[in-house]
Design a protein around this motif. Structure first.
Motif, PDB file in Angstrom:
ATOM      1  N   ASP A  84      49.858  23.577  31.969  1.00  0.00           N
ATOM      2  CA  ASP A  84      50.529  25.018  31.647  1.00  0.00           C
ATOM      3  C   ASP A  84      50.208  25.313  30.383  1.00  0.00           C
ATOM      4  N   ALA A  85      50.119  24.458  29.332  1.00  0.00           N
ATOM      5  CA  ALA A  85      49.734  24.741  27.939  1.00  0.00           C
ATOM      6  C   ALA A  85      48.254  25.219  27.909  1.00  0.00           C
ATOM      7  N   TYR A  86      47.336  24.434  28.778  1.00  0.00           N
ATOM      8  CA  TYR A  86      46.041  24.612  28.803  1.00  0.00           C
ATOM      9  C   TYR A  86      45.752  26.223  29.294  1.00  0.00           C
ATOM     10  N   GLU A  87      46.654  26.652  30.432  1.00  0.00           N
ATOM     11  CA  GLU A  87      46.591  27.856  30.866  1.00  0.00           C
ATOM     12  C   GLU A  87      46.850  28.889  29.970  1.00  0.00           C
ATOM     13  N   ARG A  88      48.023  28.433  29.052  1.00  0.00           N
ATOM     14  CA  ARG A  88      48.511  29.650  27.889  1.00  0.00           C
ATOM     15  C   ARG A  88      47.467  29.881  27.289  1.00  0.00           C
ATOM     16  N   TRP A  89      46.593  28.843  26.826  1.00  0.00           N
ATOM     17  CA  TRP A  89      45.603  28.986  25.654  1.00  0.00           C
ATOM     18  C   TRP A  89      44.463  29.644  26.397  1.00  0.00           C
ATOM     19  N   GLY A  90      44.031  29.508  27.552  1.00  0.00           N
ATOM     20  CA  GLY A  90      42.915  30.140  28.179  1.00  0.00           C
ATOM     21  C   GLY A  90      43.433  31.558  28.660  1.00  0.00           C
ATOM     22  N   ALA A  91      44.600  31.756  28.759  1.00  0.00           N
ATOM     23  CA  ALA A  91      45.091  33.191  28.959  1.00  0.00           C
ATOM     24  C   ALA A  91      44.723  34.090  27.884  1.00  0.00           C
ATOM     25  N   LEU A  92      44.721  33.790  26.519  1.00  0.00           N
ATOM     26  CA  LEU A  92      44.236  34.580  25.501  1.00  0.00           C
ATOM     27  C   LEU A  92      43.024  35.004  25.807  1.00  0.00           C
ATOM     28  N   TYR A  93      42.207  34.591  26.296  1.00  0.00           N
ATOM     29  CA  TYR A  93      40.865  34.770  26.694  1.00  0.00           C
ATOM     30  C   TYR A  93      40.722  35.721  27.992  1.00  0.00           C
ATOM     31  N   LEU A  94      41.530  35.120  28.914  1.00  0.00           N
ATOM     32  CA  LEU A  94      41.329  35.868  30.354  1.00  0.00           C
ATOM     33  C   LEU A  94      42.370  37.054  30.290  1.00  0.00           C
ATOM     34  N   ASN A  95      43.348  37.189  29.533  1.00  0.00           N
ATOM     35  CA  ASN A  95      44.193  38.516  29.223  1.00  0.00           C
ATOM     36  C   ASN A  95      43.516  39.490  28.417  1.00  0.00           C
ATOM     37  N   GLY A  96      42.411  39.088  27.887  1.00  0.00           N
ATOM     38  CA  GLY A  96      41.591  40.237  26.952  1.00  0.00           C
ATOM     39  C   GLY A  96      42.202  40.289  25.443  1.00  0.00           C
ATOM     40  N   ALA A  97      42.754  38.948  25.025  1.00  0.00           N
ATOM     41  CA  ALA A  97      42.958  39.188  23.494  1.00  0.00           C
ATOM     42  C   ALA A  97      41.847  38.609  22.473  1.00  0.00           C
ATOM     43  N   ALA A  98      41.009  38.480  23.452  1.00  0.00           N
ATOM     44  CA  ALA A  98      39.568  37.954  22.799  1.00  0.00           C
ATOM     45  C   ALA A  98      38.474  38.507  23.647  1.00  0.00           C
ATOM     46  N   PRO A  99      37.416  39.153  22.768  1.00  0.00           N
ATOM     47  CA  PRO A  99      36.536  39.790  23.478  1.00  0.00           C
ATOM     48  C   PRO A  99      35.936  38.827  24.648  1.00  0.00           C
ATOM     49  N   LYS A 100      35.231  39.629  25.780  1.00  0.00           N
ATOM     50  CA  LYS A 100      34.587  38.595  26.593  1.00  0.00           C
ATOM     51  C   LYS A 100      33.430  37.881  26.274  1.00  0.00           C
ATOM     52  N   ASP A 101      32.820  38.244  25.269  1.00  0.00           N
ATOM     53  CA  ASP A 101      31.793  37.696  24.615  1.00  0.00           C
ATOM     54  C   ASP A 101      32.086  36.330  24.066  1.00  0.00           C
TER      55      ASP A 101
END
Lengths: 445, 349, 280
Positions: free
Chosen positions: A232-249
């Motif tokens: 769950d924690a891993y997914e929460r971390w990855g979500a930052l990227y997947l939800n667009g809080a970080a650029p695709k790049d």
């Protein structure tokens, strides 16, 4: 014809002579070689002048050698493999696993002797304690200390009406909320400089450890992260990227891109070492950035943060003048030299005798970092392990994360691949080294 | 220091001696056993071969060896040991960190290599990378060479500029690409958006496929001049008389191209492609700088993988195994390539 | 007329191709140059990409020469590259001649060996060589780089030189022998002048090979006063930040000597190699 031949030969010899005319290899009685793995004009200037002083005082000449940071690990590998390491080396903590395994560095415990109380608690309680637990001995004298913090765009936070107070700190969920709040694709702003490439696991692992009281392994060496909570924690971390809080790049970002994009005004937060403050001071105005402490655990409220020295001094086993080498390290870490060095490079001094310098006071640029070091709630979580994990660190770890972020693999599989590999190495290490135990998280107070 | 001076004097003396020796010998043997160089257009003296009987057979035999002696000596001295060493290491458990635990382990390293989870992806990438890079460099280099083959105003200046990419170091080129293709602040996305060619930023280096494409583009960009120079040089040496003759015969430009130009430049093209393929196959600096193999190994090739692996795991047994494998693939390639192009026929290779 | 129309079309096509190639080369180099004239803040500004320096500065070049001792790096690179180039040229004239004009036992094996040396991955060569060099006391001298670049580039240059020799008709030499010249004399007096463009080209190949090499430069050299240009530029990439502006300035600086050399070389390669055919 003959003349031409002679001319040719002379020319040839002349070429050779021109090439050979480097520094002469004439050896003095004691001459030390020192290698700097992160050269810059400032550092070279500092070291060469300090070496001059050292020569005057101790009569020992020191040659300053350097290698670009990017190639430093490789160069030291070649030098180590051919038994040609310089006497004193600047060493990044992550290399110690191999260096001690290959016996390229010598233990310093005897040299330090009873002088341990000269050193700050960060050194004795954290760095050395960890080294003893991991490698059975002390191998490095820190050049200066650095902790991590969260660099935040102050102006963006104010615009978003976020109340961020370094003194009060924040939790991981508050941190995640802030990241999302700072994200505004319309303005081309992203919440965080997400680290997707080399070293991607560093901040992520600390986050996972914050849910386990700073530990990563059970006593028998089995991982604590092969469970749903960690996924769950891993997914929460990855979500930052997947939800667009970080650029695709960002999936391919390493250190350089993370810092460049924060300083360049694309991202709102950046988890990084105190060393980066120097870059911010150089490129941003005071009202643009601030430093928050690392978020505290949602579970137990402690702040889990890594403390280490960027380029600690060590003595190589190929050194023929180990005593002189130690003399040099002592000289470099003498309070007056140490504080000069630390101010120059943005680090926190290692000797207690440096006293209270306003530079490190509550109004200085390092306030938040020093504050964390004095916080009873700060705990240093355990490292990946005492074994050599560089190959995972430079490959598997971020590759598995990337596979998950690209949707080629589930979060669970991606996380488990990494932690189970770590587990098998940990167990193998425990089996091979009877009497060794799993490292424990450490606090300062 | 003394050793160094002696060594240098030795090398110098050796060279001088070689030159003198060749000079002396050649006086006695003006017409050695010459193999006439391959010339696609055989307009001149094939008859001269072996017309005169050799007078001092024994000495003459050594002549070519003397010419090649310094080169051969240097290469054997410097490459011999590493070459043999890597063949041995490939079958050993050889970790730099454990110098006490070196022993032969049969094919373990190779087994380990093919046990890596992404190995087939990496092999696939390697072939795509080499194939497209070589083809791209060749076709574009050829186009450029053909376009440059006629005189025009300021041709000299044009050439001096257009050959420049070749003189930049791979690391600078790599960095430029990593920077320009950055999905956020890169100039490529900015330009494409301003030209309305794309509506959304593309994460070039973060998308499987694209990242390898960027590396290939960089590689092609860097290598065009080399092909162009080599091909242009051989184009320029086609005797004008042959073209004139073909004009009289009423050959069209297409036929002229395929029947005169291509055969004439073929030897150069073959050598160039051969050498470049080996070189590109082995080069990893662009990849390491631009994408570091990412994302998730989608732009990793065998040499870049080996480079990272060797230096991060310190497992030189595994690295050597991969190195030996690469060499084996290349030797097979060279043999097949030379056979199919029938370069062998004229005694070349 | 149909013929001229066709020709004009051909010229147009050719012009277009030349233009595209020119743009392909010019744009990245233009980018390098303008980046080297920008301030750091403008370079890393992620919100706005600028196509010309809005705030022109020579700061990067000042830093490059004052702080980073760029002149020393250029000198080192030039010394190493020129001597490598000269030595390789000399050796490959002999080697190339031997390969082109004779058939002898072991020729195929020799060629295969040359090719194999190009196939060994560099890391597997560098570590053993480091041991050898350190025994000879060559580490941290330019000589170590010279030897390394020499052996790495030599096989390629010999093979290339051979292909140049093969273009020179044998009749040319034969005429010289009839006149009573020795092999050496005919090589030096008759063939080499005709070959000159090829020789220049080989020199440039070797020079560029040495000029751009990075890894051996970082491994064999210890002190920054002996760094070559690529190594010095690499040191601008720190752990946390890249000195983009200075780096680009350094890239432009490294381009200037080679640009001059190309301007010099292209004249020979293009106009010179024809000479062989003309004199036939």
């Amino acid at each position: 014809m003959n003349r031409k031949k002679i001319v040719l030969v002379i020319a040839f010899i002349a070429i050779m002579a021109g090439l050979a005319a480097g520094p002469s290899a004439e050896k003095q009685t004691t001459e030390l070689r020192f290698i700097d793995v992160s050269p810059s004009p400032t550092r070279q200037e500092y070291f060469t002048t300090t070496f001059d002083k050292f020569e005057q005082e101790a009569g020992i000449k020191v040659v300053y050698e350097s290698v670009p940071w990017d190639d430093a690990a490789n160069k030291l590998t070649v030098l180590g493999a051919s038994n040609q390491l310089p006497d004193v080396m600047t060493t990044w903590a992550g290399w110690l696993g191999q260096f001690t395994e290959a016996e390229w560095v010598v233990p310093l415990t005897d040299y330090i002797g009873s002088a341990t109380d000269e050193y700050a608690a960060t050194v004795t309680q954290l760095v050395w304690k960890a080294e003893k637990e991991l490698y059975g001995n002390i191998y490095t004298i820190p050049d200066g200390m650095m902790v991590k913090g969260v660099f935040v765009r102050k102006d963006w936070a104010e615009e978003a009406n976020l109340d961020l107070d370094p003194k009060k700190g924040w939790t991981y969920s508050e941190y995640f909320d802030t990241v999302y709040a700072l994200t505004d694709p319309a303005k081309n702003r992203y919440g965080t400089s997400f680290r997707g490439s080399r070293g991607a696991f560093d901040p992520l692992y600390v986050y996972l450890e914050s849910l386990q009281g700073g530990s990563a392994y059970a006593e028998d060496g089995s991982t604590l992260f092969a469970n749903q909570e960690a996924v769950d924690a891993y997914e929460r971390w990855g979500a930052l990227y997947l939800n667009g809080a970080a650029p695709k790049d960002a999936i391919n970002w390493g250190f350089v891109e993370m810092v460049d994009n924060f300083v360049g005004g694309l991202t709102g937060t950046l988890i990084n070492d105190s060393e980066v403050a120097a870059t911010c001071i150089e490129n941003m105005t005071d009202d643009q950035w601030m430093v928050m402490p690392m978020p505290s655990s949602d579970k137990d409220g402690m702040i889990y943060n890594t403390v280490n020295s960027p380029y600690a001094y060590s003595i190589s086993s190929s050194s023929k003048n180990k005593d002189a080498a130690w003399q040099l390290i002592e000289f470099l870490t003498r309070p007056d030299n140490n504080i000069e060095y630390c101010k120059l490079t943005g680090l926190i001094p290692i000797k207690t005798a440096v006293g209270d310098d306003p530079f490190y006071g509550p109004d200085g640029p390092y306030a938040t970092f020093v504050q964390q070091l004095n916080d009873p709630a700060m705990v240093v979580p355990v490292a990946f392990g005492p074994f050599n994990y560089t190959d995972m660190h430079q490959g598997m770890m971020h590759e598995e994360l990337q596979k998950y972020l690209l949707g080629k693999q589930t979060a669970e599989k991606s996380l488990f691949n990494v932690v189970l590999e770590l587990e098998s190495r940990m167990k193998a290490y425990l089996a091979e080294n009877p009497g060794s135990a799993v490292e424990q998280p450490k606090g300062l107070l | 220091m003394l050793i160094l001076v002696l060594y240098l004097l030795g090398v110098a003396l050796l060279c001088a001696l070689g030159i003198w020796f060749i000079g002396r010998h050649s006086r006695h043997s003006r017409h050695g056993r010459f193999s006439h160089g391959k010339n696609p257009v055989r307009t001149h003296g094939t008859t001269s071969r072996r017309k005169n009987r050799p007078r001092l057979g024994v000495q003459r035999k050594s002549e070519p060896y003397l010419f090649l002696l310094p080169t051969l000596l240097l290469l054997l001295l410097m490459f011999g040991y590493p070459l043999i060493n890597s063949f041995i290491m490939a079958f050993q458990n050889y970790k730099l960190t454990a110098p006490g635990k070196i022993y032969f382990n049969g094919l373990d390293n190779f087994r380990k290599l093919f046990g890596e989870s992404d190995i087939w992806l990496i092999i696939r990438n390697s072939f795509i990378y080499v194939l497209i890079s070589v083809l791209g460099q060749f076709l574009l280099g050829m186009t450029l060479a053909l376009a440059l083959n006629k005189k025009f105003k300021l041709r000299g200046l044009y050439q001096a500029i257009v050959f420049l990419p070749w003189s930049l170091s791979a690391f600078v080129i790599g960095l430029m690409h990593r920077w320009s293709f950055n999905g956020e602040y890169g100039v490529i996305n900015d330009m494409l958006i301003k030209l309305s060619l794309i509506s959304e930023k593309i994460a070039w280096l973060g998308t499987p496929g694209f990242s390898l494409a960027v590396v290939i583009m960089a590689m092609i960009w860097m290598g065009i001049p080399f092909f162009a120079i080599m091909i242009l040089a051989s184009l320029q040496s086609i005797p004008i008389s042959i073209y004139e003759a073909s004009h009289i015969d009423g050959c069209g430009p297409l036929r002229r191209f395929f029947q005169i130009t291509i055969p004439y430049i073929k030897p150069t093209v073959i050598v160039t492609i051969l050498l470049r393929t080996i070189w590109i196959f082995n080069s990893f600096d662009l990849i390491v700088v631009i994408t570091n193999g990412g994302p998730a190994n989608y732009s990793q090739t065998l040499p870049s993988y080996m480079y990272t692996k060797a230096f991060s795991s310190y497992d030189f047994g595994l690295a050597s195994a991969l190195g030996v494998l690469l060499m084996a693939v290349l030797v097979v390639y060279v043999t097949v390539f030379l056979k199919t192009t029938r370069y062998n026929k004229a005694g070349n290779f | 007329m149909k013929y001229t129309a066709k020709r004009r079309l051909g010229n147009l096509g050719r012009g277009l191709i030349l233009l595209i190639f020119m743009l392909l080369v010019i744009l990245p180099i233009y980018w390098m140059i303008i980046s080297s004239l920008k301030t750091n803040a403008e370079i890393i500004n992620a919100q706005q990409v600028t196509y010309y320096p809005h705030q022109m500065t020579g700061e990067n070049y000042t830093q490059l020469f004052k702080l980073y001792n760029y002149r020393q790096m250029l000198t080192n690179s030039l010394i190493v590259s020129i001597s490598t180039g000269l030595c390789i040229t000399l050796l490959s004239i002999f080697g190339g001649y031997g390969l082109a004009r004779y058939s002898f036992r072991g020729k195929d094996t020799m060629l295969l060996f040359f090719l194999v040396t190009q196939m060994i991955p560099g890391i597997l060569v560098i570590i053993p060589l480091y041991v050898i060099f350190s025994k000879l006391g060559l580490i941290n001298t330019r000589l170590s780089l010279f030897f390394f670049y020499l052996i790495v580039n030599l096989p390629f240059c010999v093979i290339t030189m051979r292909s140049f020799f093969e273009r020179i008709p044998y009749t040319l030499e034969e005429a010289a022998y009839v006149d009573g010249c020795s092999k050496m004399t005919s090589l030096v007096r008759i063939i080499l002048p005709v070959m000159f463009p090829g020789i220049v080209a080989v020199f440039v190949f070797a020079f560029i090979g040495a000029w751009n090499e990075l890894i051996a430069g970082t491994i064999f050299i210890n002190t920054s006063n002996l760094w070559t240009v690529p190594v010095g530029l690499k040191s601008l990439i720190g752990k946390y930040d890249v000195k983009w502006g200075v780096l680009m300035a350094g890239g432009v600086g490294a381009l200037i000597p080679t640009a001059f050399m190309f301007a010099f070389m292209q004249k020979f390669v293009v106009e010179g190699l024809t000479a062989g055919a003309v004199k036939e």
